[in-house]
Design an enzyme around this catalytic site. Structure first.
Site, PDB file in Angstrom:
ATOM      1  N   PHE A   1       1.002  -1.227   0.259  1.00  0.00           N
ATOM      2  CA  PHE A   1       0.007  -0.120  -0.039  1.00  0.00           C
ATOM      3  C   PHE A   1       1.139   1.406   0.349  1.00  0.00           C
ATOM      4  CE2 PHE A   1      -2.300   3.946   1.823  1.00  0.00           C
ATOM      5  CZ  PHE A   1      -3.774   3.766   1.630  1.00  0.00           C
TER       6      PHE A   1
ATOM      7  N   ASP B   1       8.959   2.052   0.834  1.00  0.00           N
ATOM      8  CA  ASP B   1       8.427   2.929   1.557  1.00  0.00           C
ATOM      9  C   ASP B   1       8.298   2.279   2.980  1.00  0.00           C
ATOM     10  OD1 ASP B   1       5.818   4.278   2.322  1.00  0.00           O
ATOM     11  OD2 ASP B   1       5.153   3.595   0.575  1.00  0.00           O
TER      12      ASP B   1
ATOM     13  N   LYS C   1       3.638   8.924   8.054  1.00  0.00           N
ATOM     14  CA  LYS C   1       3.529   8.708   9.900  1.00  0.00           C
ATOM     15  C   LYS C   1       3.277   8.982  11.080  1.00  0.00           C
ATOM     16  CE  LYS C   1       0.294   4.776   8.091  1.00  0.00           C
ATOM     17  NZ  LYS C   1       0.008   4.486   6.378  1.00  0.00           N
TER      18      LYS C   1
HETATM   19  C1  LIG Z   1      -0.537   5.555   5.483  1.00  0.00           C
HETATM   20  C2  LIG Z   1       1.437   3.981   4.183  1.00  0.00           C
HETATM   21  C3  LIG Z   1       0.760   5.576   3.109  1.00  0.00           C
HETATM   22  C4  LIG Z   1      -0.080   6.870   2.176  1.00  0.00           C
HETATM   23  O1  LIG Z   1       0.425   7.926   3.875  1.00  0.00           O
HETATM   24  P1  LIG Z   1      -1.234   8.837   3.591  1.00  0.00           P
HETATM   25  O2  LIG Z   1       0.292   9.623   4.754  1.00  0.00           O
HETATM   26  O3  LIG Z   1      -2.483   8.069   4.301  1.00  0.00           O
HETATM   27  O4  LIG Z   1      -0.865   9.949   2.644  1.00  0.00           O
HETATM   28  C5  LIG Z   1       1.807   5.038   1.950  1.00  0.00           C
HETATM   29  N1  LIG Z   1       2.848   4.146   2.044  1.00  0.00           N
HETATM   30  C6  LIG Z   1       2.440   3.376   3.293  1.00  0.00           C
HETATM   31  C7  LIG Z   1       4.056   1.713   3.304  1.00  0.00           C
HETATM   32  C8  LIG Z   1       2.180   3.702   4.225  1.00  0.00           C
HETATM   33  O5  LIG Z   1       1.795   2.768   5.117  1.00  0.00           O
END
Ligand SMILES: *Cc1c(COP(=O)(O)O)cnc(C)c1O
Length: 385
Positions: free
Chosen positions: A119, A204, A233
Site C-alpha cells: 500500500f 516505503d 505517519k
Molecule cells: C499510510 C501509508 C501510505 C500513505 O500515507 P498517507 O499519509 O495516508 O497519505 C503510504 N505508504 C505506506 C506504507 C503507508 O502505510
C-alpha cells in the site's frame, strides 16, 4: 464526503495512549491514529515544540529555508546512516510516494516493480503503485507501467526486474495488508536484483519507520542500503508531514522545476518531527518498543483462536480462525480498546510507542473476553466461527 463510511466514535480528547469519546468513555488506543501517534496524545515535548515554533515562525514559502527544516533533513540522513542524501518534505505519505515516483521517472525509465499487497497511498500516482484491485479499478487508467510481484518471493522479483526498470518499491514489512514480514534475506536480495539492472531500490517506510518496529528504520534489521526511503505517519507524531529521502546519486535526480509544494517542509511540522526524534531518544523508546511488542505478541498468541501473530516491535498483525476481524474490532471497542481490522481475518495493532506496560497488560487480560464477545456476535448472525 462519505469516503470513510460512518465513524465508529466521536473522540474528544487524549492523554498518553488513552482517548475519551464525547460521552466520556475511555479507551486504550492500540491503533495510534494508524501508526501515527508515536508519542501518544498530548505529549508535552510535542505540544511545546509545535507551540514554540508556531509562535516563532509558522510558515514561509519554499523560496526560503528554515532552521527546523534543515535540522530535520540532516537528522534523518544521520539516523538513516547511509551517507549523503537529499530530502523532499511533504504533508503526507501519499505525497512522499508521489515525489519518489516522480524521482524514479528522472532516471529516464518508466517501469516500476512493486509488491502485491503493498500500500502506497491514494493519489493517482500512489494508487498506480498499490496493487489492491478494489482501490484501483474505479480510477483506471492509472499512470505508469507497474508490475506487481508476490511479496517475499525473491525469484518472482528477479524475474520481473529488467534493464528497463526504474525502481523496485517495497515495504520492509507490509502494513495495510495486515503486517506481513518477508523472509530473511528478501530485502538484501532485492538490493542485488535492483543493482544488477541499474534500478533504484525504494523502501516505503511510511508505516514501519521512526521506531515503530523497535529500530529507527525497519530496513536497518538487514544490512541493506536503499536509494530512496519514503517516510510519514509517525514522523511528527500526528502533525502532518512526509519525507522523500534520496541517497547518494539518487539525491540529484530532482532538480529545480521538477517538483514542489506550498506547505511541505513547513517549520512547525519539522519542529514537531524533531521533538518526536528527540523523545524517542530521551525516553529510550526503541528498547521499550522491542520489549513490549514481544510481550504483546506472546500474550495474543496464547489464545488458540489466534492462528498466527506477526510483526516487529509495536507493529503487530494477527490472524484469526474465520473472517471475524470486524467482530473482534467491535468487541475490543466495547471493552475499551481501539484496534484495527485491515482485512476480514486480520487484526492490526500500531499503538503509541509510549504505550505503558500496564495498558498492554490490561489489553492482554481482556483479550479472551474480547474474542468470546466476537464469537457471540458471529453466532448471533448465524455464521460459523
Ligand atoms: C499510510 C501509508 C501510505 C500513505 O500515507 P498517507 O499519509 O495516508 O497519505 C503510504 N505508504 C505506506 C506504507 C503507508 O502505510
Amino acid at each position: 464526503m462519505n469516503a470513510f463510511g460512518p465513524p465508529k466514535l466521536t473522540l474528544a480528547r487524549g492523554a498518553g495512549a488513552r482517548v475519551w469519546d464525547t460521552d466520556g468513555n475511555e479507551y486504550v488506543d492500540l491503533l495510534g491514529g494508524i501508526a501515527v501517534n508515536a508519542l501518544g496524545h498530548g505529549h508535552p515535548a510535542l505540544v511545546e515544540a509545535v507551540s514554540t515554533q508556531l509562535s516563532t515562525l509558522g510558515h514561509v514559502s519554499n523560496f526560503f529555508a528554515t532552521v527546523p527544516q534543515i535540522e530535520l533533513a540532516e537528522r534523518l540522513l544521520a539516523l538513516l546512516g547511509h551517507g549523503e542524501g537529499k530530502v523532499f518534505f511533504t504533508n503526507s505519505g501519499t505525497e512522499a510516494v508521489e515525489a519518489a515516483f516522480k524521482l524514479t521517472r528522472r532516471t529516464g525509465r518508466t517501469h516500476v516493480v512493486a509488491a502485491e499487497g503493498g500500500f502506497h497511498g491514494r493519489s493517482m500516482g500512489a494508487l498506480a503503485l498499490t496493487s489492491k484491485q478494489a482501490y484501483r479499478t474505479p480510477f483506471e487508467p492509472l499512470p505508469g507501467e507497474v508490475t506487481f510481484v508476490p511479496y517475499g518471493d525473491a525469484e518472482a522479483l528477479a524475474a520481473a526486474v529488467t534493464d528497463r526498470t526504474a525502481a523496485v518499491l517495497l515495504e520492509p514489512i507490509l502494513g495495510e495488508a495486515g503486517v506481513v514480514v518477508p523472509p530473511e534475506g528478501y530485502l538484501a536480495r532485492a538490493r542485488e536484483i535492483a543493482t544488477e539492472h541499474g534500478a533504484l531500490l525504494w523502501f516505503d517506510e511510511i508505516q514501519t519507520g521512526i521506531g515503530r518496529t523497535g529500530r529507527w528504520f525497519e530496513h536497518h534489521r538487514s544490512d541493506v542500503v536503499p536509494d530512496v526511503v519514503t517516510l510519514a505517519k509517525g514522523l511528527a507524531g500526528g502533525f502532518p508531514i512526509g519525507a522523500c529521502v534520496a541517497l547518494g546519486a539518487a539525491g540529484d535526480l530532482i532538480q529545480p522545476g521538477n517538483h514542489g509544494s506550498t506547505f511541505g517542509g513547513n517549520p512547525v511540522a519539522c519542529a514537531a518531527a524533531l521533538a518526536v526524534l528527540d523523545t524517542i531518544e530521551s525516553e529510550d523508546l526503541l528498547d521499550h518498543v522491542t520489549v513490549l511488542g514481544q510481550k504483546l505478541r506472546d500474550g495474543l498468541a496464547a489464545d488458540p483462536r489466534v492462528t498466527e501473530v506477526r510483526g516487529e516491535g509495536l507493529l503487530i498483525g494477527l490472524d484469526l480462525a474465520g473472517d471475524c476481524s470486524a467482530e473482534v474490532a467491535a468487541a475490543a471497542l466495547a471493552h475499551g480498546f481501539i484496534v484495527n481490522n485491515p482485512t476480514p481475518s486480520r487484526v492490526r495493532l500500531a499503538p503509541p510507542l509510549v504505550l505503558t506496560d500496564d495498558d498492554a497488560a490490561a489489553f492482554l487480560a481482556a483479550w479472551p473476553a474480547i474474542l468470546d464477545a466476537a464469537d457471540e456476535a458471529r453466532a448471533a448472525t448465524g455464521e460459523d466461527t
